[in-house]
Motif scaffolding. Structure first.
Motif, PDB file in Angstrom:
ATOM      1  N   ARG A 122       3.308   1.836  10.134  1.00 11.14           N
ATOM      2  CA  ARG A 122       2.022   2.333  10.667  1.00 11.14           C
ATOM      3  C   ARG A 122       0.850   1.817   9.837  1.00 11.14           C
ATOM      4  O   ARG A 122      -0.159   1.350  10.379  1.00 11.14           O
ATOM      5  N   VAL A 123       0.967   1.876   8.507  1.00 13.22           N
ATOM      6  CA  VAL A 123      -0.099   1.391   7.633  1.00 13.22           C
ATOM      7  C   VAL A 123      -0.299  -0.112   7.820  1.00 13.22           C
ATOM      8  O   VAL A 123      -1.432  -0.612   7.858  1.00 13.22           O
ATOM      9  N   GLY A 124       0.808  -0.829   7.959  1.00 12.10           N
ATOM     10  CA  GLY A 124       0.717  -2.270   8.165  1.00 12.10           C
ATOM     11  C   GLY A 124      -0.003  -2.639   9.443  1.00 12.10           C
ATOM     12  O   GLY A 124      -0.772  -3.604   9.488  1.00 12.10           O
ATOM     13  N   ALA A 125       0.228  -1.869  10.510  1.00  9.12           N
ATOM     14  CA  ALA A 125      -0.456  -2.137  11.780  1.00  9.12           C
ATOM     15  C   ALA A 125      -1.965  -1.957  11.632  1.00  9.12           C
ATOM     16  O   ALA A 125      -2.758  -2.747  12.163  1.00  9.12           O
ATOM     17  N   TYR A 131       7.440   4.382   2.634  1.00  9.33           N
ATOM     18  CA  TYR A 131       7.304   5.288   3.768  1.00  9.33           C
ATOM     19  C   TYR A 131       6.051   4.958   4.584  1.00  9.33           C
ATOM     20  O   TYR A 131       4.964   4.779   4.042  1.00  9.33           O
ATOM     21  N   ASN A 132       6.231   4.911   5.909  1.00  9.19           N
ATOM     22  CA  ASN A 132       5.145   4.667   6.864  1.00  9.19           C
ATOM     23  C   ASN A 132       4.515   3.284   6.711  1.00  9.19           C
ATOM     24  O   ASN A 132       3.383   3.064   7.149  1.00  9.19           O
ATOM     25  N   ALA A 185       0.813  -1.223   0.000  1.00  8.55           N
ATOM     26  CA  ALA A 185       0.000   0.000   0.000  1.00  8.55           C
ATOM     27  C   ALA A 185       0.841   1.265   0.000  1.00  8.55           C
ATOM     28  O   ALA A 185       0.352   2.345  -0.365  1.00  8.55           O
ATOM     29  N   THR A 186       2.105   1.161   0.394  1.00 11.18           N
ATOM     30  CA  THR A 186       2.955   2.358   0.501  1.00 11.18           C
ATOM     31  C   THR A 186       4.093   2.351  -0.521  1.00 11.18           C
ATOM     32  O   THR A 186       4.966   3.219  -0.480  1.00 11.18           O
ATOM     33  N   HIS A 187       4.077   1.392  -1.418  1.00 14.03           N
ATOM     34  CA  HIS A 187       5.163   1.263  -2.408  1.00 14.03           C
ATOM     35  C   HIS A 187       5.218   2.481  -3.322  1.00 14.03           C
ATOM     36  O   HIS A 187       4.199   2.965  -3.811  1.00 14.03           O
ATOM     37  N   ALA A 188       6.418   2.980  -3.534  1.00 16.45           N
ATOM     38  CA  ALA A 188       6.620   4.112  -4.453  1.00 16.45           C
ATOM     39  C   ALA A 188       8.017   4.023  -5.040  1.00 16.45           C
ATOM     40  O   ALA A 188       8.927   3.429  -4.447  1.00 16.45           O
ATOM     41  N   VAL A 189       8.184   4.603  -6.228  1.00 15.53           N
ATOM     42  CA  VAL A 189       9.497   4.703  -6.870  1.00 15.53           C
ATOM     43  C   VAL A 189       9.810   6.181  -7.016  1.00 15.53           C
ATOM     44  O   VAL A 189       9.104   6.911  -7.724  1.00 15.53           O
ATOM     45  N   ARG A 190      10.852   6.647  -6.341  1.00 18.01           N
ATOM     46  CA  ARG A 190      11.191   8.066  -6.309  1.00 18.01           C
ATOM     47  C   ARG A 190      12.095   8.422  -7.484  1.00 18.01           C
ATOM     48  O   ARG A 190      13.294   8.144  -7.471  1.00 18.01           O
TER      49      ARG A 190
END
Length: 508
Positions: free
Chosen positions: A334-337, A330-331, A315-320
């Motif tokens: 927290r999102v996983g919890a 990033y985060n 859900a937080t995967h990104a390519v910068r």
């Protein structure tokens, strides 16, 4: 059907049934008539040479009547089992005796055994003729009833369904196959695996709490990693935890060598190994570490946290692009919890289990962040105290999880010696806990809510918790030592909110 002939040592059967129980069962058998069998797991355990926990008895009908009469004869406690089954339990003299009538319309014990889940659980010994004989009389062995070939499978270490209708009769058996594979350390027979693969969607018909119970029994063993691999390979795991499937093929930064899904599995594998000898990884853990791990529930939670610690990465995967196409999550902690809490609610976990595992998932990156600071020589007492307070009783668990996470990431750019750094940091935080945190937490507080009300004229609210927490932290750091200093800090903290409130009142 693979019937196997065989016998069981009579002495082993008599050792299982104390004299007082044999006497009462013999009397009951004469009263009730019909046939009485030791059946299921109790026979499996006798053949394996282990001591069965419960005594499982099968009768053609009237199981609750049998149980009720035995409870009267022995002065034991009667407990009805199940809503739709003719089954009951008697607890007497620290012994548990379960009675069950033949299931699903079976007319004979052979028919009843074939209707059971697995061949190793589908064996029986007829008791009623044996109970009527003096202990010294009769043959030294008693016949084993084994219509599905369970003894052969037991000797070969195989888990096999008792019939092709096993899963349609009770879809939860799809998971029980793997539970027994995990608890017995057996392999699942190829035909059984294929049948599960084809019928895996049936599991949705099982109650969530029953599914969760079977999963917990798997996760409580040292074979959970191998079993979860198999469940994933045939697709059964995705029927329960589809959130994990999103990590398949998801590339990670160069500190990792596996995709997100395989990394989760590898972390579980390492957690199993660490829990077998935790003192080798956290040598300074001492009695506190062993006390923390003494609870089987805590070890089970750690395994769950290992498997699900990166649940938030997809859900937080990104390519910068601005950082050379660097992959980021990033985060994700927290999102996983939060994602895990949704999973736990769906499976109807207890509130305590849900929050304890969520706490581990949410905090699993904190040891790494603090290790980075310590590596640069910038770790302060305040940061250490905050970590100890935030982790609470799970401080050992967070570092065990971090160790498993680190060991599961063997990419080119991993930090060499990370596990040693984590162990050193844990030792340092334990020293902070003993010297700074625990003495304050066990001492009378310098300031209470009443002091804030009576001494500063404050009204109870969220600010109380912030002020009292700040006072406690400052005391741990040694920045204040008495009530006057604590009140001064509270006064300074309250001044900002109070001044803003007065200004707001002036405008109204």
């Amino acid at each position: 059907m693979r019937t196997t002939a065989g016998h069981v040592d009579k002495e082993a059967v008599f050792a299982l049934l104390p004299h007082w129980l044999r006497r009462h069962l013999a009397d009951l058998s004469r009263q009730m008539g019909g046939e009485l069998y030791l059946a299921g797991g109790v026979v499996r355990d006798l053949l394996r040479g282990s001591v069965p926990q419960d005594i499982d008895l099968a009768v053609d009908s009237g199981a609750r009547i049998w149980a009720g009469k035995l409870a009267v004869l022995t002065g034991g406690t009667y407990v009805a089992l199940g809503r739709d089954e003719d089954a009951a339990r008697v607890v007497s003299r620290k012994r548990i005796v379960d009675f069950a009538s033949f299931r699903q319309g079976a007319r004979t014990i052979a028919e009843e055994l074939v209707r059971r889940d697995l061949t190793v659980n589908a064996m029986a010994i007829r008791l009623d003729p044996l109970l009527r004989l003096p202990e010294a009389d009769g043959p030294s062995e008693v016949p084993l009833l084994d219509p599905t070939g369970g003894r052969d499978d037991l000797e070969q270490g195989l888990i096999r369904v008792a019939s092709r209708e096993s899963f349609t009769s009770d879809p939860l058996r799809l998971l029980r196959v793997f539970r027994f594979a995990a608890t017995l350390g057996f392999a699942v027979e190829a035909g059984t695996l294929e049948l599960i693969r084809r019928q895996r969607a049936l599991l949705a018909l099982s109650a969530p709490e029953r599914v969760a119970h079977e999963l917990d029994l798997i996760m409580a063993t040292d074979n959970s990693h191998a079993v979860f691999v198999q469940m994933a390979d045939i697709g059964l795991l995705w029927e329960i935890l589809p959130e994990l499937k999103a990590g398949i093929g998801m590339e990670q930064p160069r500190s990792h060598h596996l995709d997100v899904w395989q990394h989760n599995l590898e972390t579980l594998r390492w957690m199993e190994q660490i829990l077998q000898a935790p003192e080798q990884w956290l040598a300074e853990g001492g009695e506190r570490l062993m006390t923390y791990l003494r609870s089987p529930q805590q070890c089970r939670r750690l395994r769950w946290a290992a498997l699900l610690h990166d649940l938030g990465k997809p859900a937080t995967h990104a390519v910068r692009a601005d950082k050379g196409d660097r992959i980021t999550f990033y985060n994700h902690d927290r999102v996983g919890a939060e994602l895990f809490r949704e999973v736990a609610l769906r499976l109807r976990w207890s509130g305590e289990d849900r929050e304890r595992v969520a706490h581990l998932i949410e905090g699993h990156m904190h040891p790494f962040h603090l290790a980075n600071v310590a590596r640069d020589g910038k770790l302060t007492l305040r940061a250490s105290i905050r970590m100890v307070r935030k982790a609470g009783t799970d401080l050992p668990g967070l570092f065990l999880l971090a160790l498993a996470d680190s060991l599961a990431g063997q990419g080119e750019e991993r930090i060499e010696g990370m596990e040693a750094e984590l162990a050193g940091l844990y030792r340092r935080l334990e020293q902070v806990r003993v010297e700074h945190v625990e003495p304050v937490q066990t001492a009378p507080p310098l300031l209470t809510g009443r002091d804030l009300i009576e001494g500063l004229g404050l009204r109870p609210g969220p600010m109380f918790k912030r002020i009292l927490g700040a006072v406690e932290e400052a005391r741990m750091e040694g920045r204040l030592t008495d009530t006057d200093e604590a009140l001064q800090l509270a006064r300074e903290m309250a001044a900002g909110p109070l001044a803003r409130a007065a200004q707001d009142r002036g405008k109204s």
